[in-house]
Motif scaffolding. Structure first.
Motif, PDB file in Angstrom:
ATOM      1  N   VAL A 225       8.451  -5.441  -5.235  1.00  0.00           N
ATOM      2  CA  VAL A 225       8.933  -4.547  -4.184  1.00  0.00           C
ATOM      3  C   VAL A 225       7.779  -3.761  -3.571  1.00  0.00           C
ATOM      4  CG1 VAL A 225      10.404  -2.544  -3.679  1.00  0.00           C
ATOM      5  CG2 VAL A 225      11.243  -4.381  -5.163  1.00  0.00           C
ATOM      6  N   LEU A 226       6.832  -3.321  -4.405  1.00  0.00           N
ATOM      7  CA  LEU A 226       5.676  -2.565  -3.902  1.00  0.00           C
ATOM      8  C   LEU A 226       4.885  -3.393  -2.894  1.00  0.00           C
ATOM      9  CD1 LEU A 226       3.870  -0.045  -4.012  1.00  0.00           C
ATOM     10  CD2 LEU A 226       2.670  -1.097  -5.945  1.00  0.00           C
ATOM     11  N   SER A 227       4.704  -4.667  -3.195  1.00  0.00           N
ATOM     12  CA  SER A 227       3.998  -5.552  -2.276  1.00  0.00           C
ATOM     13  C   SER A 227       4.746  -5.662  -0.949  1.00  0.00           C
ATOM     14  CB  SER A 227       3.838  -6.938  -2.910  1.00  0.00           C
ATOM     15  OG  SER A 227       3.226  -7.837  -2.013  1.00  0.00           O
ATOM     16  N   ASN A 228       6.075  -5.765  -1.031  1.00  0.00           N
ATOM     17  CA  ASN A 228       6.883  -5.823   0.189  1.00  0.00           C
ATOM     18  C   ASN A 228       6.773  -4.532   0.994  1.00  0.00           C
ATOM     19  OD1 ASN A 228       7.739  -8.373  -0.573  1.00  0.00           O
ATOM     20  ND2 ASN A 228       9.657  -7.657  -1.474  1.00  0.00           N
ATOM     21  N   LEU A 229       6.784  -3.403   0.284  1.00  0.00           N
ATOM     22  CA  LEU A 229       6.707  -2.110   0.964  1.00  0.00           C
ATOM     23  C   LEU A 229       5.386  -1.943   1.705  1.00  0.00           C
ATOM     24  CD1 LEU A 229       8.290   0.401  -1.604  1.00  0.00           C
ATOM     25  CD2 LEU A 229       9.383  -0.776   0.320  1.00  0.00           C
ATOM     26  N   GLU A 230       4.321  -2.468   1.140  1.00  0.00           N
ATOM     27  CA  GLU A 230       3.017  -2.363   1.799  1.00  0.00           C
ATOM     28  C   GLU A 230       3.036  -3.063   3.159  1.00  0.00           C
ATOM     29  OE1 GLU A 230       0.092  -2.101  -2.132  1.00  0.00           O
ATOM     30  OE2 GLU A 230       0.583  -4.044  -1.239  1.00  0.00           O
ATOM     31  N   SER A 231       3.643  -4.252   3.187  1.00  0.00           N
ATOM     32  CA  SER A 231       3.724  -4.994   4.455  1.00  0.00           C
ATOM     33  C   SER A 231       4.619  -4.276   5.456  1.00  0.00           C
ATOM     34  CB  SER A 231       4.258  -6.404   4.202  1.00  0.00           C
ATOM     35  OG  SER A 231       3.399  -7.132   3.352  1.00  0.00           O
ATOM     36  N   ILE A 232       5.760  -3.796   4.966  1.00  0.00           N
ATOM     37  CA  ILE A 232       6.698  -3.108   5.857  1.00  0.00           C
ATOM     38  C   ILE A 232       6.083  -1.813   6.397  1.00  0.00           C
ATOM     39  CG2 ILE A 232       8.945  -1.956   5.964  1.00  0.00           C
ATOM     40  CD1 ILE A 232       9.866  -3.998   3.794  1.00  0.00           C
ATOM     41  N   ASN A 233       5.372  -1.103   5.519  1.00  0.00           N
ATOM     42  CA  ASN A 233       4.758   0.157   5.952  1.00  0.00           C
ATOM     43  C   ASN A 233       3.725  -0.083   7.055  1.00  0.00           C
ATOM     44  OD1 ASN A 233       4.326   2.992   5.828  1.00  0.00           O
ATOM     45  ND2 ASN A 233       2.494   2.658   4.579  1.00  0.00           N
ATOM     46  N   ALA A 234       2.995  -1.188   6.949  1.00  0.00           N
ATOM     47  CA  ALA A 234       2.007  -1.507   7.981  1.00  0.00           C
ATOM     48  C   ALA A 234       2.689  -1.698   9.337  1.00  0.00           C
ATOM     49  CB  ALA A 234       1.237  -2.761   7.594  1.00  0.00           C
ATOM     50  N   VAL A 235       3.853  -2.350   9.324  1.00  0.00           N
ATOM     51  CA  VAL A 235       4.600  -2.551  10.574  1.00  0.00           C
ATOM     52  C   VAL A 235       5.079  -1.218  11.128  1.00  0.00           C
ATOM     53  CG1 VAL A 235       6.674  -3.577  11.586  1.00  0.00           C
ATOM     54  CG2 VAL A 235       5.328  -4.874   9.927  1.00  0.00           C
ATOM     55  N   LEU A 236       5.584  -0.349  10.251  1.00  0.00           N
ATOM     56  CA  LEU A 236       6.085   0.958  10.691  1.00  0.00           C
ATOM     57  C   LEU A 236       4.971   1.831  11.251  1.00  0.00           C
ATOM     58  CD1 LEU A 236       8.598   1.746   7.779  1.00  0.00           C
ATOM     59  CD2 LEU A 236       9.080   0.755  10.024  1.00  0.00           C
ATOM     60  N   ILE A 237       3.781   1.707  10.677  1.00  0.00           N
ATOM     61  CA  ILE A 237       2.634   2.468  11.191  1.00  0.00           C
ATOM     62  C   ILE A 237       2.298   2.012  12.605  1.00  0.00           C
ATOM     63  CG2 ILE A 237       0.147   2.837  10.919  1.00  0.00           C
ATOM     64  CD1 ILE A 237       0.594   2.790   7.885  1.00  0.00           C
ATOM     65  N   HIS A 238       2.314   0.687  12.826  1.00  0.00           N
ATOM     66  CA  HIS A 238       2.035   0.150  14.161  1.00  0.00           C
ATOM     67  C   HIS A 238       3.089   0.592  15.172  1.00  0.00           C
ATOM     68  CE1 HIS A 238      -1.515  -2.269  13.478  1.00  0.00           C
ATOM     69  NE2 HIS A 238      -0.968  -2.834  12.406  1.00  0.00           N
ATOM     70  N   GLN A 239       4.290   0.845  14.683  1.00  0.00           N
ATOM     71  CA  GLN A 239       5.356   1.295  15.570  1.00  0.00           C
ATOM     72  C   GLN A 239       5.238   2.778  15.903  1.00  0.00           C
ATOM     73  OE1 GLN A 239       8.987   0.166  13.556  1.00  0.00           O
ATOM     74  NE2 GLN A 239       8.799  -2.009  14.146  1.00  0.00           N
ATOM     75  N   GLY A 240       4.308   3.455  15.232  1.00  0.00           N
ATOM     76  CA  GLY A 240       4.074   4.867  15.519  1.00  0.00           C
ATOM     77  C   GLY A 240       5.024   5.822  14.838  1.00  0.00           C
ATOM     78  N   LEU A 241       5.740   5.392  13.805  1.00  0.00           N
ATOM     79  CA  LEU A 241       6.671   6.277  13.120  1.00  0.00           C
ATOM     80  C   LEU A 241       5.918   7.288  12.271  1.00  0.00           C
ATOM     81  CD1 LEU A 241       8.691   4.039  13.994  1.00  0.00           C
ATOM     82  CD2 LEU A 241       9.858   4.408  11.799  1.00  0.00           C
ATOM     83  N   PRO A 242       6.354   8.541  12.283  1.00  0.00           N
ATOM     84  CA  PRO A 242       5.712   9.555  11.444  1.00  0.00           C
ATOM     85  C   PRO A 242       5.964   9.291   9.963  1.00  0.00           C
ATOM     86  CG  PRO A 242       7.683  10.444  12.478  1.00  0.00           C
ATOM     87  CD  PRO A 242       7.447   9.107  13.096  1.00  0.00           C
TER      88      PRO A 242
END
Length: 275
Positions: A225-242
């Motif tokens: 799950v941690l590995s999945n979260l890292e990928s998802i977090n990268a996408v959310l950062i690119h989307q500009g979410l705080p």
């Protein structure tokens, strides 16, 4: 089951499975005998062979054509009598013999019949054939036992993991409102809080005697799950979410994925009775 083979007095003899039974290649058995494949038809021409095959089929084959067998039995022993494996099968619906094409092609016989053929070829060859066949079956039985023990061990481990999940030791805690608005010092700690419910420093404080860090102590499911979260977090950062919004989303995803993984773990142990 795939083709296997045994070595009998220097001859490689193929074994395959049909009707969940072992069938031995008669074609391979005669390789080193004078006469080769012609010996199979010579053996089939023998009246005692026909009687043996008929009795075997009557015991093991409900679809055996006894009327056709009677005609063949009456003809057996005459000088003009001829019987091949194909003719026997087509006439009577026999299952004890069959012809196989391809790389491992040839005439195959159920092991009972193959042993009888071995006696006709040579008593010595038959004894070595039985010995090597039994060695193969013993090896297969040991392999099956090891696989069962391994599955049993996995079932016990999976059961304990599932028990922990029920106690909510592995499911990430749902974060409080105060936690979701907190800006953590690093993205790594943001993921730690989303999955483990605490920062690395908080984990060390709560586990002073534990070697390594919180990720070293994580379960396999948590690391997935941690590995999945890292990928998802990268996408959310690119989307500009705080950070606060990303943390709330990642925590919800972590909870959902951990529940799914632990449910899959529970499925693995169905049919097993853990101690």
């Amino acid at each position: 089951m795939k083709n296997r083979s045994i070595t009998v007095q220097g001859t490689d003899v193929a074994i395959t499975s049909r009707h969940e039974q072992d069938y031995i290649s008669l074609t391979d058995m005669v390789k080193n005998f004078d006469g080769g494949s012609a010996l199979i038809e010579q053996w089939l021409k023998n009246k005692d062979t026909v009687l043996f095959l008929g009795v075997w089929e009557q015991i093991n084959n409900r679809g055996f054509n006894s009327l056709e067998f009677e005609g063949i039995r009456n003809e057996a022993g005459r000088n003009s009598f001829y019987l091949s494996a194909k003719k026997w099968i087509n006439a009577t619906g026999a299952i004890g013999l069959y012809a196989k094409a391809g790389r491992y092609g040839g005439t195959y016989a159920h092991r009972d019949i193959a042993f009888e053929f071995g006696s006709w070829l040579s008593p010595e060859f038959k004894l070595y054939l039985i010995k090597e066949f039994q060695r193969l079956k013993d090896d297969e039985a040991r392999a099956t036992s090891l696989e069962w023990n391994f599955q049993r061990t996995l079932a016990k481990v999976n059961y304990r993991i599932h028990t922990d999940a029920i106690k909510e030791r592995l499911i990430p805690p749902q974060l409080t409102k105060a936690q979701t608005v907190t800006v953590y010092a690093s993205e790594a700690d943001l993921l730690n809080v989303a999955l483990f419910g605490m920062t690395a420093a908080q984990w060390r404080q709560a586990n002073p005697g534990q070697p390594g860090n919180m990720r070293d102590a994580a379960t396999l499911e948590q690391l997935v799950v941690l590995s999945n979260l890292e990928s998802i977090n990268a996408v959310l950062i690119h989307q500009g979410l705080p950070a606060s919004e990303r943390l709330a989303q990642l925590n919800g995803i972590a909870i959902t994925q951990m529940r799914s993984l632990l449910s899959a773990t529970a499925i693995k142990r169905l049919g097993q009775t853990p101690e």
